[in-house]
Design a protein around this motif. Structure first.
Motif, mmCIF file in Angstrom:
data_model
loop_
_atom_site.group_PDB
_atom_site.id
_atom_site.type_symbol
_atom_site.label_atom_id
_atom_site.label_comp_id
_atom_site.label_asym_id
_atom_site.label_seq_id
_atom_site.Cartn_x
_atom_site.Cartn_y
_atom_site.Cartn_z
ATOM 1 N N GLU A 117 0.987 -1.112 -0.143
ATOM 2 C CA GLU A 117 0.130 0.110 0.019
ATOM 3 C C GLU A 117 0.843 1.184 0.078
ATOM 4 O OE1 GLU A 117 -3.686 -1.981 2.542
ATOM 5 O OE2 GLU A 117 -2.621 -0.067 3.318
ATOM 6 N N TYR A 118 1.873 1.161 0.822
ATOM 7 C CA TYR A 118 2.756 2.378 0.979
ATOM 8 C C TYR A 118 3.523 2.708 -0.255
ATOM 9 C CZ TYR A 118 5.772 5.407 3.806
ATOM 10 O OH TYR A 118 6.567 6.485 4.291
ATOM 11 N N THR A 119 4.046 1.682 -0.732
ATOM 12 C CA THR A 119 5.011 1.955 -2.198
ATOM 13 C C THR A 119 4.036 2.292 -3.114
ATOM 14 O OG1 THR A 119 6.392 0.322 -1.253
ATOM 15 C CG2 THR A 119 6.572 1.137 -3.731
ATOM 16 N N THR A 120 3.081 1.775 -3.251
ATOM 17 C CA THR A 120 2.051 2.254 -4.521
ATOM 18 C C THR A 120 1.651 3.688 -4.466
ATOM 19 O OG1 THR A 120 1.220 -0.009 -4.480
ATOM 20 C CG2 THR A 120 -0.074 1.547 -5.557
ATOM 21 N N HIS A 155 12.960 2.763 -4.813
ATOM 22 C CA HIS A 155 13.464 1.360 -4.563
ATOM 23 C C HIS A 155 12.879 0.852 -3.402
ATOM 24 C CE1 HIS A 155 16.366 2.952 -7.467
ATOM 25 N NE2 HIS A 155 17.192 1.867 -7.335
ATOM 26 N N VAL A 156 12.914 -0.719 -3.544
ATOM 27 C CA VAL A 156 12.194 -1.566 -2.348
ATOM 28 C C VAL A 156 13.194 -2.493 -1.785
ATOM 29 C CG1 VAL A 156 10.547 -3.123 -1.868
ATOM 30 C CG2 VAL A 156 9.966 -1.310 -3.088
ATOM 31 N N THR A 163 8.482 -10.524 -0.354
ATOM 32 C CA THR A 163 9.016 -9.073 -0.559
ATOM 33 C C THR A 163 9.732 -9.019 -2.010
ATOM 34 O OG1 THR A 163 9.009 -9.077 1.747
ATOM 35 C CG2 THR A 163 10.002 -7.069 0.383
ATOM 36 N N LEU A 164 10.514 -9.817 -2.297
ATOM 37 C CA LEU A 164 11.225 -9.764 -3.650
ATOM 38 C C LEU A 164 10.175 -9.768 -4.853
ATOM 39 C CD1 LEU A 164 13.749 -12.456 -2.841
ATOM 40 C CD2 LEU A 164 14.456 -9.885 -3.439
ATOM 41 N N ARG A 165 9.236 -10.561 -4.786
ATOM 42 C CA ARG A 165 8.272 -10.523 -5.762
ATOM 43 C C ARG A 165 7.383 -8.943 -5.726
ATOM 44 N NH1 ARG A 165 5.998 -14.502 -8.790
ATOM 45 N NH2 ARG A 165 3.968 -13.569 -8.538
ATOM 46 N N LEU A 166 7.194 -8.668 -4.605
ATOM 47 C CA LEU A 166 6.494 -7.406 -4.307
ATOM 48 C C LEU A 166 7.308 -6.195 -4.836
ATOM 49 C CD1 LEU A 166 4.113 -5.648 -3.253
ATOM 50 C CD2 LEU A 166 5.471 -5.469 -1.292
ATOM 51 N N ALA A 167 8.664 -6.346 -4.511
ATOM 52 C CA ALA A 167 9.625 -5.192 -5.159
ATOM 53 C C ALA A 167 9.502 -5.428 -6.663
ATOM 54 C CB ALA A 167 11.004 -5.628 -4.588
ATOM 55 N N GLY A 171 8.038 -1.824 -7.018
ATOM 56 C CA GLY A 171 9.197 -0.888 -6.905
ATOM 57 C C GLY A 171 9.868 -0.309 -8.254
ATOM 58 N N GLU A 172 10.690 0.578 -8.177
ATOM 59 C CA GLU A 172 11.469 1.048 -9.470
ATOM 60 C C GLU A 172 12.696 0.648 -9.215
ATOM 61 O OE1 GLU A 172 9.255 5.024 -10.507
ATOM 62 O OE2 GLU A 172 9.760 4.749 -8.550
ATOM 63 N N GLY A 173 13.203 -0.079 -8.342
ATOM 64 C CA GLY A 173 14.490 -0.932 -8.299
ATOM 65 C C GLY A 173 14.574 -1.556 -7.132
#
Length: 292
Positions: A117-120, A155-156, A163-167, A171-173
């Protein structure tokens, strides 16, 4: 192009940080990274001070623990840095160390949901979008930045498979921690790529990895002690988890991480590094030119 940067550990007193940053800038270091570890130094305030005191080095914060920071405030702070110092700030976000989050009363039941939610939301705010969001953790009502940046990326930080899949999805990195071997990096990057493809995204994502490094006569002993601080006993040989020796030996070791898929490698000193400023100069003047 392979980018070589270096890390200033948060154990360096804040009053010494600007001298170290100026030395890195003058030496030609491409990227200088900070950590926001509890309860040492603030990542964004330190980054702002460094950006104001230097002229060219890019400054990374890897990473901001998202439970500690309201997403709108983080967006405001990142946007301010980007508007003042275009293209020089690199920001990573992540779960944070869960025991530390518990110490300050901010540990959440689902760190993965919060990070998604936060990164989006953070990326959307930095694009200049106006958001109304009612998530499990992120709640925004008609929020937009008045001074959205022209360009920025988030970046994530990731280590576990989810979490890797989520990144890869949001994420943008991706930021990866030290004690990641080249072989493990290949596996982790595949997880990131899975998330990237599942989200229908195209183009390669940057992968930034920390690699423990030391030079000097006792270099191997120091990185070995440091690796044992990460866990009871490293599973891989020390030579697969760290680089030691002179500039040629360190550069040759780092090529293994670049070959495994890293786009940026950050030299991470040991806690008992005797000369943190000299370490930055070594990375910039002696190691990086061998990998350009």
């Amino acid at each position: 192009m392979s980018t070589v940067g270096a890390i200033v550990l948060p154990q360096l007193p804040p009053e010494r940080l600007l001298d170290a940053a100026r030395a890195a800038d003058e030496a030609g270091l491409d990227e200088l990274w900070l950590w926001e570890d509890c309860f040492w130094t603030s990542g964004l305030s330190a980054a702002a001070a460094i950006l104001g005191a230097t002229t060219r080095v890019r400054v990374g914060v890897g990473l901001l623990p998202v439970p500690l920071r309201n997403v709108a405030l983080t967006a405001m702070e990142i946007a301010t840095l980007e508007r003042m110092f275009p293209g020089r700030a690199i920001i990573g976000v992540g779960h944070g160390v869960q025991s530390w989050m518990g110490q300050v009363g901010e540990r959440v039941a689902s760190p993965l949901t919060l990070l998604r939610e936060y990164t989006t939301a953070l990326r959307a705010l930095l694009r200049g979008d106006r958001l109304t969001v009612t998530g499990r953790y992120v709640k925004l009502d008609d929020v937009a930045l008045d001074w959205a940046p022209v360009d920025t990326s988030v970046h994530v930080g990731a280590s576990g498979p989810k979490t890797l899949r989520l990144a890869g999805e949001v994420g943008e990195g991706t930021l990866l921690t030290a004690a990641t071997s080249p072989a493990e990096l290949t596996t982790l990057k595949a997880r990131i790529d899975e998330g990237h493809a599942a989200a229908g995204r195209t183009g390669a994502l940057p992968v930034v990895v920390n690699v423990l490094a030391a030079t000097g006569p006792d270099a191997l002993d120091r990185v070995t002690r440091e690796l044992h601080r990460f866990g009871d006993s490293p599973d891989a040989p020390v030579t697969d988890l760290a680089v030691t020796g002179d500039a040629g030996e360190v550069a040759a070791g780092l090529r293994r991480w670049f070959d495994a898929g890293a786009t940026t490698v950050l030299l991470q000193p040991a806690l008992d590094e005797p000369d943190p400023v000299g370490f930055l100069r070594f990375a910039a003047r002696e190691v990086a030119p061998l990998l350009r």
